[in-house]
Design an enzyme around this catalytic site. Structure first.
Site, PDB file in Angstrom:
ATOM      1  N   TYR A  53      -6.021   5.258   5.241  1.00  0.00           N
ATOM      2  CA  TYR A  53      -6.358   5.674   3.866  1.00  0.00           C
ATOM      3  C   TYR A  53      -7.302   6.867   3.925  1.00  0.00           C
ATOM      4  O   TYR A  53      -8.293   6.815   4.648  1.00  0.00           O
ATOM      5  CB  TYR A  53      -7.062   4.546   3.097  1.00  0.00           C
ATOM      6  CG  TYR A  53      -6.244   3.319   2.805  1.00  0.00           C
ATOM      7  CD1 TYR A  53      -4.857   3.303   2.891  1.00  0.00           C
ATOM      8  CD2 TYR A  53      -6.886   2.130   2.441  1.00  0.00           C
ATOM      9  CE1 TYR A  53      -4.136   2.147   2.617  1.00  0.00           C
ATOM     10  CE2 TYR A  53      -6.158   0.982   2.157  1.00  0.00           C
ATOM     11  CZ  TYR A  53      -4.787   0.995   2.255  1.00  0.00           C
ATOM     12  OH  TYR A  53      -4.084  -0.148   1.985  1.00  0.00           O
ATOM     13  N   SER A 155       0.468  -7.776   7.135  1.00  0.00           N
ATOM     14  CA  SER A 155       0.862  -7.257   5.824  1.00  0.00           C
ATOM     15  C   SER A 155       2.365  -7.055   5.756  1.00  0.00           C
ATOM     16  O   SER A 155       3.100  -7.983   5.486  1.00  0.00           O
ATOM     17  CB  SER A 155       0.108  -5.968   5.489  1.00  0.00           C
ATOM     18  OG  SER A 155       0.348  -5.596   4.145  1.00  0.00           O
ATOM     19  N   ASN A 156       2.846  -5.868   6.041  1.00  0.00           N
ATOM     20  CA  ASN A 156       4.265  -5.577   5.826  1.00  0.00           C
ATOM     21  C   ASN A 156       5.100  -5.918   7.064  1.00  0.00           C
ATOM     22  O   ASN A 156       5.514  -5.046   7.824  1.00  0.00           O
ATOM     23  CB  ASN A 156       4.423  -4.106   5.444  1.00  0.00           C
ATOM     24  CG  ASN A 156       3.655  -3.781   4.180  1.00  0.00           C
ATOM     25  OD1 ASN A 156       4.054  -4.132   3.082  1.00  0.00           O
ATOM     26  ND2 ASN A 156       2.512  -3.121   4.339  1.00  0.00           N
ATOM     27  N   GLN A 181      -0.887 -10.365   3.563  1.00  0.00           N
ATOM     28  CA  GLN A 181      -1.101  -9.441   2.445  1.00  0.00           C
ATOM     29  C   GLN A 181       0.265  -8.951   1.957  1.00  0.00           C
ATOM     30  O   GLN A 181       0.816  -7.996   2.473  1.00  0.00           O
ATOM     31  CB  GLN A 181      -1.976  -8.264   2.886  1.00  0.00           C
ATOM     32  CG  GLN A 181      -2.371  -7.366   1.741  1.00  0.00           C
ATOM     33  CD  GLN A 181      -3.328  -6.267   2.133  1.00  0.00           C
ATOM     34  OE1 GLN A 181      -3.137  -5.117   1.743  1.00  0.00           O
ATOM     35  NE2 GLN A 181      -4.360  -6.584   2.896  1.00  0.00           N
ATOM     36  N   TYR A 210      -1.359  -7.421  -2.560  1.00  0.00           N
ATOM     37  CA  TYR A 210      -1.702  -6.029  -2.880  1.00  0.00           C
ATOM     38  C   TYR A 210      -0.894  -5.563  -4.094  1.00  0.00           C
ATOM     39  O   TYR A 210       0.066  -6.204  -4.495  1.00  0.00           O
ATOM     40  CB  TYR A 210      -1.533  -5.101  -1.683  1.00  0.00           C
ATOM     41  CG  TYR A 210      -0.136  -4.839  -1.164  1.00  0.00           C
ATOM     42  CD1 TYR A 210       0.698  -3.912  -1.785  1.00  0.00           C
ATOM     43  CD2 TYR A 210       0.331  -5.474  -0.009  1.00  0.00           C
ATOM     44  CE1 TYR A 210       1.971  -3.637  -1.292  1.00  0.00           C
ATOM     45  CE2 TYR A 210       1.603  -5.202   0.494  1.00  0.00           C
ATOM     46  CZ  TYR A 210       2.414  -4.276  -0.152  1.00  0.00           C
ATOM     47  OH  TYR A 210       3.669  -4.013   0.347  1.00  0.00           O
ATOM     48  N   LEU A 213      -1.997  -5.414  -9.787  1.00  0.00           N
ATOM     49  CA  LEU A 213      -1.780  -5.010 -11.179  1.00  0.00           C
ATOM     50  C   LEU A 213      -0.567  -4.090 -11.313  1.00  0.00           C
ATOM     51  O   LEU A 213      -0.464  -3.322 -12.271  1.00  0.00           O
ATOM     52  CB  LEU A 213      -3.041  -4.337 -11.733  1.00  0.00           C
ATOM     53  CG  LEU A 213      -4.262  -5.257 -11.863  1.00  0.00           C
ATOM     54  CD1 LEU A 213      -5.487  -4.484 -12.304  1.00  0.00           C
ATOM     55  CD2 LEU A 213      -3.980  -6.409 -12.831  1.00  0.00           C
ATOM     56  N   LYS A 221      -1.924   0.059 -19.955  1.00  0.00           N
ATOM     57  CA  LYS A 221      -2.122   1.440 -20.419  1.00  0.00           C
ATOM     58  C   LYS A 221      -0.849   2.273 -20.400  1.00  0.00           C
ATOM     59  O   LYS A 221      -0.812   3.371 -20.937  1.00  0.00           O
ATOM     60  CB  LYS A 221      -3.235   2.117 -19.619  1.00  0.00           C
ATOM     61  CG  LYS A 221      -2.914   2.500 -18.196  1.00  0.00           C
ATOM     62  CD  LYS A 221      -4.124   3.228 -17.595  1.00  0.00           C
ATOM     63  CE  LYS A 221      -3.907   3.524 -16.120  1.00  0.00           C
ATOM     64  NZ  LYS A 221      -5.092   4.180 -15.529  1.00  0.00           N
TER      65      LYS A 221
END
Length: 316
Positions: A53, A155-156, A181, A210, A213, A221
């Site tokens: 990141y 994770s993946n 994750q 992960y 939202l 929004k």
């Protein structure tokens, strides 16, 4: 705040995992420090990042870990935090890689950027689909025995490779993943519920979803195409602007109104009500967004609320 224990560990966490992908991307260092201060002051202690990141900004990555490292050093609070980072993702410099050589190099670089002597939870971020599982787990065994990493997570990774990892760990007395994750939220249920929830149960994994939202869609929004330009991530939610997505937003609106809350807090509370989920991963770039995250663990959805959300988001 009531803490939850990550299964098969002695790590105790508050039930929201801050997603550090925004550090060095949509938040600069000063803004990141301000958000981290408020998150920590709110009683939360679990931060998630990755060695790459935000590679999409400069091609290389490492900015998020550097910011978190500077903040922890400046505040002197490393021992009060649970820090998760990851290895194996691609950048412009290299492809997906979970080889022994890459793990041993990457863990030292992450420790240096984080300015710490250990990582609490170290993830296989992406599977390169070619390194033998035994090689990856043996590398993790080395870094755990060296005191650089406490526990490992995934994770993946495909269900097949995840199963192979546990079989290999058992056969060769190698470390086992303690957490998973996955991509899981009200708009993305099928992959986790069909393929990974049974494995989380079988192997006793804590689950940290992960994109909790749905890239911001579940905040409410984004209601039509004209809203997509509201943020850098807007285009990522275009696929949710369909009858199902709008129905989910309608139900979130009604339930959040009933509880005097926000759609995002309700969407997170729905995840927290899932017996597999220990803490959803979610980011915030403002104090008002952070307040919404703080509200989620305090929000107790009743059976009717959960059934309505389940029905609106059903994938069958």
């Amino acid at each position: 705040m009531e803490k939850r224990t990550i299964k098969n560990t002695d790590l105790s966490i508050a039930p929201i995992n801050f997603g550090g992908n925004v550090f060095g991307w949509t938040l600069d260092e000063k803004q990141s420090f301000e958000i981290l201060d408020k998150f920590f002051a709110g009683g939360f202690n679990f931060i998630d990042t990755a060695d790459t990141y935000s590679w999409w900004v400069n091609g290389k990555g490492g900015q998020s870990e550097e910011i978190i490292g500077k903040w922890m050093k400046n505040r002197g609070n490393r021992n009060d935090l649970v820090i998760a980072t990851k290895v194996g993702s691609e950048t412009k410099e290299h492809g997906f890689d979970i080889s022994r050589k890459h793990i041993l190099k990457s863990v030292d670089e992450s420790l240096q950027r984080l300015q710490t002597d250990h990582i609490d939870l170290y993830y296989t971020h992406f599977d390169d689909k070619q390194t033998p599982v035994e090689e990856t787990l043996s590398a993790y065994d080395e870094v755990i025995k060296a005191g650089k990493v406490r526990y490992i997570a995934a994770s993946n990774i495909s269900p097949e490779r995840l199963k192979e990892s546990f079989k290999t760990a058992e056969e060769h007395n190698l470390p086992k993943y303690v957490a998973l994750q996955p991509h899981f939220n009200l708009m993305e249920r099928e992959g986790f519920e069909k393929n990974y929830a049974p494995l989380a149960e079988e192997y006793g994994l804590s689950v940290f979803p992960y994109w909790s939202l749905a890239a911001g869609f579940l905040t409410g929004k984004y209601r039509d195409e004209s809203d997509l330009s509201k943020s850098q991530r807007g285009e990522g939610v275009r696929k949710y602007l369909n009858p199902k997505g709008l129905e989910v937003l309608k139900v979130l609106d009604e339930i959040s109104s009933k509880h005097n809350s926000k759609p995002a807090a309700v969407a997170l509370a729905w995840l927290l009500a899932n017996p597999f989920v220990t803490a959803p991963i979610v980011s915030a770039t403002s104090e008002s967004q952070l307040e919404t995250l703080f509200a989620a663990p305090e929000l107790s959805l009743d059976r009717e609320d959960i059934e309505r959300l389940d029905k609106a988001s059903d994938f069958n």
